[in-house]
Enzyme design. Sequence first.
Site, PDB file in Angstrom:
ATOM      1  N   HIS A 144       0.802  -1.224   0.000  1.00 14.40           N
ATOM      2  CA  HIS A 144       0.000   0.000   0.000  1.00 14.40           C
ATOM      3  C   HIS A 144       0.835   1.274   0.000  1.00 14.40           C
ATOM      4  CE1 HIS A 144      -3.803   2.183   1.382  1.00 14.40           C
ATOM      5  NE2 HIS A 144      -4.167   1.460   0.361  1.00 14.40           N
ATOM      6  N   LYS A 146       2.972   4.506  -1.254  1.00 11.69           N
ATOM      7  CA  LYS A 146       2.802   5.446  -2.366  1.00 11.69           C
ATOM      8  C   LYS A 146       3.943   6.457  -2.276  1.00 11.69           C
ATOM      9  CE  LYS A 146      -2.124   5.033  -1.371  1.00 11.69           C
ATOM     10  NZ  LYS A 146      -1.909   4.281  -0.109  1.00 11.69           N
ATOM     11  N   ASP A 151      16.619  10.249  -8.007  1.00  7.62           N
ATOM     12  CA  ASP A 151      18.084  10.390  -7.908  1.00  7.62           C
ATOM     13  C   ASP A 151      18.609  10.185  -6.496  1.00  7.62           C
ATOM     14  OD1 ASP A 151      18.301  10.846 -10.620  1.00  7.62           O
ATOM     15  OD2 ASP A 151      18.295  13.029 -10.437  1.00  7.62           O
TER      16      ASP A 151
END
Length: 209
Positions: A144, A146, A151
């Site tokens: 779940h 996100k 870089d």
Amino acid sequence: RAAGALAAAAVTAVALAVAAWRRARPVREVLFFPSPPCCIEALLAEAAEPGAPARPCPCPLPSGDTALSRLVRRLLSARRSLDLCLFSFSCPQLARAVQLLHRRGVRIRLVTDAQYMGLHGSQIGRLRHAGIQVRHDQHSGYMHHKFAIVDRRMLITGSLNWTTQAIQSNRENVLVVEDAEYVKAFQEEFERIWEEYNPANYSFFSEKQ
């Protein structure tokens, strides 16, 4: 005349110093959604061919400054690597930005949820077909997370699923920060999950069988 030249030089020096200071400042940005539909063709074109003349887009969507365009701009700033850890990814515009980075030589790794990667409209198959490395979970709970790491220096995280529904309709938030301590914590979590989801560790049949 000499005094005027000195004054002009001083003004130029100050302007350069301010510009350098602004460039050196770490990113601190909060994006709130929903974001109105917008055209990102100009952003993609500039990222694909820096300095090329802008070409007008025939689509009717506006190309103003929105939360989505700012998110795309942050992603397109990647020069070496982009690590993505996303529950759901079905937004074609964000997928195009990721594919462009891949074609530009940016190393991209993507971790996602096994159940949601197969839903109608998911961009995971398209990204995998383009040659982007994708790994997914193999257990009953959701993957779940996100977040994205650009870089290994910039963290993008929040409540937003990378779906058109979430971007255009939901109350969501995204935090973009350049903070070594936070980036390190999320990078370590990504590496741990990436290794855990190594296909070599997948088991498709029960040991009892």
